[in-house]
Design a protein around this motif. Structure first.
Motif, PDB file in Angstrom:
ATOM      1  N   GLN A 150       3.566  -0.639  20.059  1.00  0.00           N
ATOM      2  CA  GLN A 150       3.661   0.252  19.282  1.00  0.00           C
ATOM      3  C   GLN A 150       3.443  -0.353  17.897  1.00  0.00           C
ATOM      4  N   VAL A 151       2.978  -0.036  17.062  1.00  0.00           N
ATOM      5  CA  VAL A 151       2.618  -0.179  15.507  1.00  0.00           C
ATOM      6  C   VAL A 151       2.664  -0.002  14.197  1.00  0.00           C
ATOM      7  N   LYS A 152       2.538  -1.023  13.297  1.00  0.00           N
ATOM      8  CA  LYS A 152       3.751  -1.491  12.208  1.00  0.00           C
ATOM      9  C   LYS A 152       2.053  -0.787  11.274  1.00  0.00           C
ATOM     10  N   TRP A 153       2.052   0.179  10.772  1.00  0.00           N
ATOM     11  CA  TRP A 153       0.748   0.018   9.996  1.00  0.00           C
ATOM     12  C   TRP A 153       0.455  -0.293   8.144  1.00  0.00           C
ATOM     13  N   GLY A 154       1.084  -1.520   7.982  1.00  0.00           N
ATOM     14  CA  GLY A 154       1.203  -2.328   6.766  1.00  0.00           C
ATOM     15  C   GLY A 154       1.210  -1.634   5.841  1.00  0.00           C
ATOM     16  N   ASP A 155       1.935  -0.784   5.642  1.00  0.00           N
ATOM     17  CA  ASP A 155       1.548  -0.217   4.178  1.00  0.00           C
ATOM     18  C   ASP A 155       3.367   0.252   3.355  1.00  0.00           C
ATOM     19  N   THR A 156       4.341  -0.390   4.708  1.00  0.00           N
ATOM     20  CA  THR A 156       5.298  -0.002   3.409  1.00  0.00           C
ATOM     21  C   THR A 156       5.975  -1.809   3.192  1.00  0.00           C
ATOM     22  N   GLY A 157       5.348  -2.724   3.373  1.00  0.00           N
ATOM     23  CA  GLY A 157       6.298  -3.818   3.016  1.00  0.00           C
ATOM     24  C   GLY A 157       6.369  -4.737   4.278  1.00  0.00           C
ATOM     25  N   PRO A 158       6.990  -6.117   4.165  1.00  0.00           N
ATOM     26  CA  PRO A 158       7.767  -6.770   5.265  1.00  0.00           C
ATOM     27  C   PRO A 158       8.712  -6.157   5.997  1.00  0.00           C
ATOM     28  N   GLY A 159       9.650  -5.588   5.704  1.00  0.00           N
ATOM     29  CA  GLY A 159      10.466  -5.455   6.692  1.00  0.00           C
ATOM     30  C   GLY A 159      10.315  -3.790   7.307  1.00  0.00           C
ATOM     31  N   ILE A 205      -7.700  -2.236   7.709  1.00  0.00           N
ATOM     32  CA  ILE A 205      -7.644  -1.354   8.058  1.00  0.00           C
ATOM     33  C   ILE A 205      -7.909  -0.264   6.070  1.00  0.00           C
ATOM     34  N   THR A 206      -9.305  -0.213   5.564  1.00  0.00           N
ATOM     35  CA  THR A 206      -9.689   0.052   4.460  1.00  0.00           C
ATOM     36  C   THR A 206      -9.594   1.486   4.600  1.00  0.00           C
ATOM     37  N   VAL A 207      -8.898   2.162   3.178  1.00  0.00           N
ATOM     38  CA  VAL A 207      -8.669   3.263   2.888  1.00  0.00           C
ATOM     39  C   VAL A 207      -9.942   3.770   1.411  1.00  0.00           C
ATOM     40  N   ASN A 208     -10.404   4.421   1.397  1.00  0.00           N
ATOM     41  CA  ASN A 208     -11.307   4.052   0.757  1.00  0.00           C
ATOM     42  C   ASN A 208     -10.569   5.385  -0.438  1.00  0.00           C
ATOM     43  N   ALA A 209     -11.288   5.401  -1.791  1.00  0.00           N
ATOM     44  CA  ALA A 209     -10.668   5.853  -3.075  1.00  0.00           C
ATOM     45  C   ALA A 209     -11.689   7.114  -2.952  1.00  0.00           C
ATOM     46  N   PRO A 210     -11.828   8.541  -3.572  1.00  0.00           N
ATOM     47  CA  PRO A 210     -12.413   9.028  -3.711  1.00  0.00           C
ATOM     48  C   PRO A 210     -13.563   8.727  -4.915  1.00  0.00           C
ATOM     49  N   PHE A 211     -14.647   8.484  -4.005  1.00  0.00           N
ATOM     50  CA  PHE A 211     -15.618   8.465  -5.357  1.00  0.00           C
ATOM     51  C   PHE A 211     -15.834   8.889  -6.407  1.00  0.00           C
ATOM     52  N   THR A 212     -16.133   8.100  -7.638  1.00  0.00           N
ATOM     53  CA  THR A 212     -15.720   9.043  -8.889  1.00  0.00           C
ATOM     54  C   THR A 212     -16.613   7.565  -9.810  1.00  0.00           C
ATOM     55  N   LEU A 213     -16.796   7.731 -11.078  1.00  0.00           N
ATOM     56  CA  LEU A 213     -17.312   7.187 -12.498  1.00  0.00           C
ATOM     57  C   LEU A 213     -16.107   6.309 -12.717  1.00  0.00           C
ATOM     58  N   PRO A 214     -16.541   4.952 -12.864  1.00  0.00           N
ATOM     59  CA  PRO A 214     -18.173   4.060 -13.125  1.00  0.00           C
ATOM     60  C   PRO A 214     -18.214   3.347 -12.143  1.00  0.00           C
ATOM     61  N   ILE A 215     -19.135   3.462 -11.826  1.00  0.00           N
ATOM     62  CA  ILE A 215     -19.785   2.873 -10.142  1.00  0.00           C
ATOM     63  C   ILE A 215     -20.417   1.617 -10.368  1.00  0.00           C
ATOM     64  N   THR A 216     -19.161   0.791 -10.133  1.00  0.00           N
ATOM     65  CA  THR A 216     -18.763  -0.888 -10.287  1.00  0.00           C
ATOM     66  C   THR A 216     -19.842  -2.023  -9.244  1.00  0.00           C
ATOM     67  N   TYR A 217     -20.181  -0.955  -7.857  1.00  0.00           N
ATOM     68  CA  TYR A 217     -19.997  -1.741  -6.535  1.00  0.00           C
ATOM     69  C   TYR A 217     -19.427  -2.782  -6.482  1.00  0.00           C
ATOM     70  N   GLU A 218     -18.547  -3.231  -7.004  1.00  0.00           N
ATOM     71  CA  GLU A 218     -16.978  -4.156  -6.978  1.00  0.00           C
ATOM     72  C   GLU A 218     -15.602  -3.773  -5.687  1.00  0.00           C
ATOM     73  N   SER A 219     -15.619  -2.254  -5.694  1.00  0.00           N
ATOM     74  CA  SER A 219     -14.298  -2.236  -5.272  1.00  0.00           C
ATOM     75  C   SER A 219     -14.218  -2.005  -3.373  1.00  0.00           C
ATOM     76  N   PRO A 220     -13.333  -3.095  -3.089  1.00  0.00           N
ATOM     77  CA  PRO A 220     -12.912  -3.012  -2.101  1.00  0.00           C
ATOM     78  C   PRO A 220     -12.565  -1.607  -1.483  1.00  0.00           C
ATOM     79  N   ILE A 221     -12.223  -0.537  -2.396  1.00  0.00           N
ATOM     80  CA  ILE A 221     -12.303   1.164  -1.890  1.00  0.00           C
ATOM     81  C   ILE A 221     -12.832   1.503  -2.809  1.00  0.00           C
ATOM     82  N   GLN A 222     -14.027   1.197  -2.586  1.00  0.00           N
ATOM     83  CA  GLN A 222     -15.032   2.677  -3.195  1.00  0.00           C
ATOM     84  C   GLN A 222     -15.972   2.318  -1.835  1.00  0.00           C
ATOM     85  N   ASN A 223     -16.834   3.838  -1.290  1.00  0.00           N
ATOM     86  CA  ASN A 223     -17.812   3.641  -0.096  1.00  0.00           C
ATOM     87  C   ASN A 223     -18.993   3.516  -0.526  1.00  0.00           C
TER      88      ASN A 223
END
Length: 371
Positions: A150-159, A205-223
């Protein structure tokens, strides 16, 4: 003479009647009853792969056949002969197996034997968690001794209710792709033994957001590895080695023009859909970049490429004005006459386009767009 003939006939009848039962065959079974069957036992050969397979071999002396009542899952007993066995797949649990043994005279002896099955916990979970199609994760997993997964995807909360995966014992389990919103999640894979025991393994699991400006080099979801380099240049996101002044960011982009790198060496970053948001000149014709360099006067080149409407690749050179401290360089495309609504599908950085690389290192951060 007549009397003599009659006597012989009677004698013949007596002799025939007395010989009607063959020698050694009569209704006396006392010798058969004395076979004394005994030493009743059994062998339970229990599999260790969580299939629940048990081989039952009756053991006894002086037995012609045994009838095995399995104690689970079958209404019909199984008859086996000396040296034979019965097989059955049991769920985890406790059972009573009955064996009725018959001797040559047909006498029955019944014995009951307890059978306990405890499935082992699965081991060595391995999941493929980087199989993304956009933001949809297609998951497959294996585990030793797994009767299900089985798998719990981890994106719908503890329940969250676990989603079953499809597969068979000893094989690969799969599940239909799951679509994530951009973010960082903890995915949990659960391997089932088929009984009480389970084993779990978690994955970030890291799901990246579409790359965009501004580019901060800080976001955990920016590739920030989106794109690449050319001509002998190396880049990496690193901890800010010189926090202070106008830039106290935790992480920055290190640009190295290695010794012997081509004059034109640089980096390219795609800004086209679906993995990025195109640069639209309507959002501002000025692009600001924080830079840390060790030399004054060398030029940083910033270029916009793949313009819509056939607009050509266009770049601007701006020199560093201070050494060994952060400064903000401004690249103004306003005077270049970029038509309103023009979008660009790629940005490029190059450094010191007047000479080959000598091992120069600069740091870049906070790429923004404004008017």
């Amino acid at each position: 003479m007549k009397k003599i003939i009659l006597s012989l006939s009677i004698l013949s009848l007596i002799l025939v009647t007395g010989c009607s039962t063959p020698d050694g065959i009569d209704s006396d079974l006392s010798s058969v009853d004395s076979t004394n069957p005994g030493n009743f036992s059994k062998i339970f050969d229990v599999s260790t792969d969580n299939s629940g397979l048990v081989k039952i071999t009756p053991l006894a002396e002086g037995v012609t056949r045994s009838v095995i009542a399995l104690g689970q899952g079958s209404a019909d007993p199984v008859t086996v002969f000396p040296g034979g066995f019965a097989s059955h797949n049991y769920p985890e649990g406790n059972y009573t197996v009955s064996i009725t043994s018959y001797d040559i005279a047909g006498n029955a002896t019944a014995n009951e034997y307890p059978l306990q099955l405890v499935y082992r916990a699965p081991e060595n979970i391995s999941a493929t968690t980087n199989n993304f199609a956009g933001t949809t994760l297609n998951l497959s997993a294996t585990a030793d001794y797994a009767n299900g997964m089985q798998v719990k995807w981890g994106d719908t909360g503890p329940g969250e209710v676990a989603t079953p995966m499809t597969g068979t014992l000893g094989g690969t389990f799969t599940v239909a792709g799951h679509n994530y919103a951009p973010g960082v999640y903890t995915l949990t894979v659960i391997a089932l033994s088929g009984g009480v025991a389970t084993t779990t393994q978690t994955y970030i699991i890291t799901v990246n957001a579409p790359f965009t400006l501004p580019i901060t080099y800080e976001s955990p979801i920016q590739n920030y590895a989106n794109g690449g380099t050319f001509g002998g240049v190396n880049v990496a996101v690193v901890p800010n080695p010189f926090p202070g002044g106008i830039n106290i960011s935790a992480t920055v982009w290190r640009f190295t023009k290695t010794s012997g790198a081509e004059v034109w060496g640089g980096t390219y970053t795609p800004m086209s859909a679906p993995n990025a948001v195109p640069v639209n000149i309507d959002n501002g014709h000025k692009f600001k970049v924080m830079v840390y360099s060790t030399e004054v006067g060398k030029m940083l080149h910033f270029q916009l490429e793949q313009g819509s409407g056939g607009f050509p690749n266009t770049g601007i050179d701006v020199p560093s004005t201070v050494a060994n401290q952060w400064e903000e360089l401004v690249f103004d495309f306003g005077p270049l006459g970029v038509p309103a609504g023009t979008t660009f599908g790629q940005i490029v950085f190059q450094y010191n386009l007047t000479g080959a690389g000598t091992g120069e290192v600069i740091y870049i951060d906070n790429v923004t767009q404004s008017n």
